[in-house]
Write a protein that holds these residues in place. Sequence first.
Motif, PDB file in Angstrom:
ATOM      1  N   SER A 159       0.819  -1.203   0.000  1.00 52.60           N
ATOM      2  CA  SER A 159       0.000   0.000   0.000  1.00 52.60           C
ATOM      3  C   SER A 159       0.856   1.258   0.000  1.00 52.60           C
ATOM      4  O   SER A 159       0.525   2.256  -0.625  1.00 52.60           O
ATOM      5  CB  SER A 159      -0.930   0.012   1.219  1.00 52.60           C
ATOM      6  OG  SER A 159      -0.183  -0.121   2.424  1.00 52.60           O
ATOM      7  N   LYS A 160       1.975   1.220   0.718  1.00 53.90           N
ATOM      8  CA  LYS A 160       2.918   2.326   0.762  1.00 53.90           C
ATOM      9  C   LYS A 160       4.319   1.727   0.649  1.00 53.90           C
ATOM     10  O   LYS A 160       4.494   0.521   0.834  1.00 53.90           O
ATOM     11  CB  LYS A 160       2.772   3.107   2.070  1.00 53.90           C
ATOM     12  CG  LYS A 160       1.422   3.776   2.251  1.00 53.90           C
ATOM     13  CD  LYS A 160       1.362   4.503   3.590  1.00 53.90           C
ATOM     14  CE  LYS A 160      -0.003   5.156   3.797  1.00 53.90           C
ATOM     15  NZ  LYS A 160      -0.094   5.831   5.108  1.00 53.90           N
ATOM     16  N   PRO A 161       5.334   2.542   0.393  1.00 50.16           N
ATOM     17  CA  PRO A 161       6.687   1.984   0.275  1.00 50.16           C
ATOM     18  C   PRO A 161       7.117   1.168   1.486  1.00 50.16           C
ATOM     19  O   PRO A 161       7.870   0.202   1.356  1.00 50.16           O
ATOM     20  CB  PRO A 161       7.555   3.239   0.102  1.00 50.16           C
ATOM     21  CG  PRO A 161       6.640   4.250  -0.522  1.00 50.16           C
ATOM     22  CD  PRO A 161       5.292   3.989   0.074  1.00 50.16           C
ATOM     23  N   SER A 162       6.643   1.541   2.679  1.00 50.93           N
ATOM     24  CA  SER A 162       7.088   0.847   3.890  1.00 50.93           C
ATOM     25  C   SER A 162       6.041  -0.105   4.460  1.00 50.93           C
ATOM     26  O   SER A 162       6.299  -0.798   5.443  1.00 50.93           O
ATOM     27  CB  SER A 162       7.463   1.876   4.967  1.00 50.93           C
ATOM     28  OG  SER A 162       6.330   2.661   5.314  1.00 50.93           O
ATOM     29  N   ARG A 163       4.850  -0.145   3.855  1.00 47.53           N
ATOM     30  CA  ARG A 163       3.778  -0.983   4.371  1.00 47.53           C
ATOM     31  C   ARG A 163       3.399  -2.054   3.357  1.00 47.53           C
ATOM     32  O   ARG A 163       3.362  -1.792   2.159  1.00 47.53           O
ATOM     33  CB  ARG A 163       2.525  -0.150   4.711  1.00 47.53           C
ATOM     34  CG  ARG A 163       2.728   0.867   5.829  1.00 47.53           C
ATOM     35  CD  ARG A 163       3.070   0.185   7.141  1.00 47.53           C
ATOM     36  NE  ARG A 163       2.018  -0.660   7.626  1.00 47.53           N
ATOM     37  CZ  ARG A 163       1.088  -0.278   8.518  1.00 47.53           C
ATOM     38  NH1 ARG A 163       1.097   0.954   8.985  1.00 47.53           N
ATOM     39  NH2 ARG A 163       0.175  -1.130   8.930  1.00 47.53           N
ATOM     40  N   ALA A 164       3.104  -3.244   3.866  1.00 45.57           N
ATOM     41  CA  ALA A 164       2.729  -4.341   2.978  1.00 45.57           C
ATOM     42  C   ALA A 164       1.861  -5.337   3.729  1.00 45.57           C
ATOM     43  O   ALA A 164       1.886  -5.406   4.970  1.00 45.57           O
ATOM     44  CB  ALA A 164       3.966  -5.032   2.423  1.00 45.57           C
ATOM     45  N   ASP A 181       0.479  -8.280   8.392  1.00 44.30           N
ATOM     46  CA  ASP A 181       0.691  -6.854   8.154  1.00 44.30           C
ATOM     47  C   ASP A 181       2.120  -6.502   8.535  1.00 44.30           C
ATOM     48  O   ASP A 181       2.564  -6.803   9.655  1.00 44.30           O
ATOM     49  CB  ASP A 181      -0.278  -6.014   8.986  1.00 44.30           C
ATOM     50  CG  ASP A 181      -1.707  -6.103   8.478  1.00 44.30           C
ATOM     51  OD1 ASP A 181      -1.997  -5.475   7.455  1.00 44.30           O
ATOM     52  OD2 ASP A 181      -2.508  -6.818   9.104  1.00 44.30           O
ATOM     53  N   LEU A 182       2.838  -5.871   7.605  1.00 45.58           N
ATOM     54  CA  LEU A 182       4.231  -5.501   7.841  1.00 45.58           C
ATOM     55  C   LEU A 182       4.439  -4.009   7.684  1.00 45.58           C
ATOM     56  O   LEU A 182       3.800  -3.362   6.849  1.00 45.58           O
ATOM     57  CB  LEU A 182       5.161  -6.242   6.872  1.00 45.58           C
ATOM     58  CG  LEU A 182       5.137  -7.765   6.945  1.00 45.58           C
ATOM     59  CD1 LEU A 182       4.558  -8.328   5.658  1.00 45.58           C
ATOM     60  CD2 LEU A 182       6.526  -8.323   7.183  1.00 45.58           C
ATOM     61  N   ILE A 187       6.843  -7.321  11.337  1.00 52.88           N
ATOM     62  CA  ILE A 187       5.437  -7.702  11.477  1.00 52.88           C
ATOM     63  C   ILE A 187       4.746  -6.828  12.513  1.00 52.88           C
ATOM     64  O   ILE A 187       5.193  -6.706  13.649  1.00 52.88           O
ATOM     65  CB  ILE A 187       5.319  -9.189  11.872  1.00 52.88           C
ATOM     66  CG1 ILE A 187       5.866 -10.069  10.740  1.00 52.88           C
ATOM     67  CG2 ILE A 187       3.872  -9.559  12.170  1.00 52.88           C
ATOM     68  CD1 ILE A 187       5.882 -11.551  11.065  1.00 52.88           C
ATOM     69  N   VAL A 188       3.647  -6.213  12.088  1.00 52.04           N
ATOM     70  CA  VAL A 188       2.839  -5.378  12.979  1.00 52.04           C
ATOM     71  C   VAL A 188       1.746  -6.215  13.623  1.00 52.04           C
ATOM     72  O   VAL A 188       1.486  -6.124  14.816  1.00 52.04           O
ATOM     73  CB  VAL A 188       2.221  -4.193  12.202  1.00 52.04           C
ATOM     74  CG1 VAL A 188       1.296  -3.387  13.104  1.00 52.04           C
ATOM     75  CG2 VAL A 188       3.318  -3.319  11.618  1.00 52.04           C
ATOM     76  N   SER A 189       1.072  -7.054  12.819  1.00 51.49           N
ATOM     77  CA  SER A 189       0.021  -7.913  13.337  1.00 51.49           C
ATOM     78  C   SER A 189      -0.239  -9.042  12.352  1.00 51.49           C
ATOM     79  O   SER A 189       0.176  -8.970  11.190  1.00 51.49           O
ATOM     80  CB  SER A 189      -1.276  -7.129  13.589  1.00 51.49           C
ATOM     81  OG  SER A 189      -1.803  -6.647  12.358  1.00 51.49           O
ATOM     82  N   THR A 190      -0.921 -10.072  12.822  1.00 53.64           N
ATOM     83  CA  THR A 190      -1.314 -11.188  11.958  1.00 53.64           C
ATOM     84  C   THR A 190      -2.769 -11.526  12.245  1.00 53.64           C
ATOM     85  O   THR A 190      -3.251 -11.350  13.364  1.00 53.64           O
ATOM     86  CB  THR A 190      -0.442 -12.434  12.196  1.00 53.64           C
ATOM     87  OG1 THR A 190      -0.619 -12.878  13.553  1.00 53.64           O
ATOM     88  CG2 THR A 190       1.026 -12.133  11.953  1.00 53.64           C
ATOM     89  N   THR A 191      -3.466 -12.023  11.215  1.00 52.58           N
ATOM     90  CA  THR A 191      -4.876 -12.376  11.362  1.00 52.58           C
ATOM     91  C   THR A 191      -5.143 -13.706  10.677  1.00 52.58           C
ATOM     92  O   THR A 191      -4.752 -13.907   9.523  1.00 52.58           O
ATOM     93  CB  THR A 191      -5.789 -11.298  10.738  1.00 52.58           C
ATOM     94  OG1 THR A 191      -5.532 -10.051  11.374  1.00 52.58           O
ATOM     95  CG2 THR A 191      -7.259 -11.666  10.923  1.00 52.58           C
ATOM     96  N   TYR A 192      -5.795 -14.598  11.403  1.00 55.98           N
ATOM     97  CA  TYR A 192      -6.201 -15.893  10.837  1.00 55.98           C
ATOM     98  C   TYR A 192      -7.708 -15.875  10.648  1.00 55.98           C
ATOM     99  O   TYR A 192      -8.452 -15.434  11.533  1.00 55.98           O
ATOM    100  CB  TYR A 192      -5.813 -17.030  11.774  1.00 55.98           C
ATOM    101  CG  TYR A 192      -6.384 -18.380  11.362  1.00 55.98           C
ATOM    102  CD1 TYR A 192      -5.808 -19.105  10.331  1.00 55.98           C
ATOM    103  CD2 TYR A 192      -7.506 -18.908  11.995  1.00 55.98           C
ATOM    104  CE1 TYR A 192      -6.327 -20.325   9.940  1.00 55.98           C
ATOM    105  CE2 TYR A 192      -8.029 -20.131  11.617  1.00 55.98           C
ATOM    106  CZ  TYR A 192      -7.434 -20.840  10.597  1.00 55.98           C
ATOM    107  OH  TYR A 192      -7.951 -22.044  10.216  1.00 55.98           O
ATOM    108  N   ILE A 193      -8.161 -16.351   9.485  1.00 58.08           N
ATOM    109  CA  ILE A 193      -9.596 -16.373   9.231  1.00 58.08           C
ATOM    110  C   ILE A 193      -9.943 -17.606   8.406  1.00 58.08           C
ATOM    111  O   ILE A 193      -9.176 -18.037   7.535  1.00 58.08           O
ATOM    112  CB  ILE A 193     -10.044 -15.078   8.507  1.00 58.08           C
ATOM    113  CG1 ILE A 193     -11.566 -15.035   8.379  1.00 58.08           C
ATOM    114  CG2 ILE A 193      -9.368 -14.928   7.159  1.00 58.08           C
ATOM    115  CD1 ILE A 193     -12.089 -13.684   7.929  1.00 58.08           C
TER     116      ILE A 193
END
Length: 286
Positions: A159-164, A181-182, A187-193
């Motif tokens: 989404s941004k140069p530093s975000r993915a 989410d990086l 790693i900033v967070s993770t989500t399982y669904i």
Amino acid sequence: MTRSLTLLAFGLILAVLVGSIPASAVVTPLPGQGNQTHILYGVHPNAKTNETITAFIAEHGEIWWHESTYNHTHEYVYIVPANACEEQLVYLNKIRADEHGGEQSIGQIWIIGCDEALPLAAELTFPKIFAKYPALSNDGGVRSYVENQSPNRYEEITSKPSRAQVYFINDTGVFTEYIVDLSGGEIVSTTYISEENLTVGRAEAEAQAISGQSPGACVENVVLKVYDSDRIVWEITVRAGRETDIVQVPSDLAPGQSLRTTTPGFETILAAFGVGMSFVLYRKRR
């Protein structure tokens, strides 16, 4: 007399050699020699204090064991019943851990069929994305999902140069997804669904996406996306002739269900797997 002197000299030499072996050294007989359980516990003392491993050995009696490379930091240790082998125990062990000094080393544990192959290490399954984001290798949740639920693909969105965001997707049966989410490569967070937790499943979402399209339209790609931590949509790419269209089909969490989201530093147990290297998958086969 000469023979007696020779035997006496040999005994003295043997005594000196045995006495020179440090107390902490592990003397390992050749393969097939000695009590293999005792040898295992001598080489890998942490196995002796692990309830899953000791219970498996107690149940099956005589064993043999061997090691196999996992990656540059860990190895597989295989414990195989010496007699009729219907199942074997395999555990992940940290190579450089000081087991004799009490350092913990055992990670995941599997009990699988003797003819069953273990999944590849996460880095070997998706080498490009793990090479691009080394932090993925250090996240136990990512490793557990990739190695135990065997996703067949991943998608990366920047989404941004530093975000993915990296989506690991298993769509070969029940649709599940592990979203990472990086920021700045960390790693900033993770989500399982899982679609089992949603009111609209994959098949219904695809049917809705195709309805109203021209004849011959087909689904090319499916991704579950989470917005604002509570809005979940199926993002479906539909191809009709030369045209492609991205259709979003809303879905809600089923009553009593919640998203399983983790943030580094907090322990959360996910429905189908654990987070962290201490995760144990104990699957008995009968």
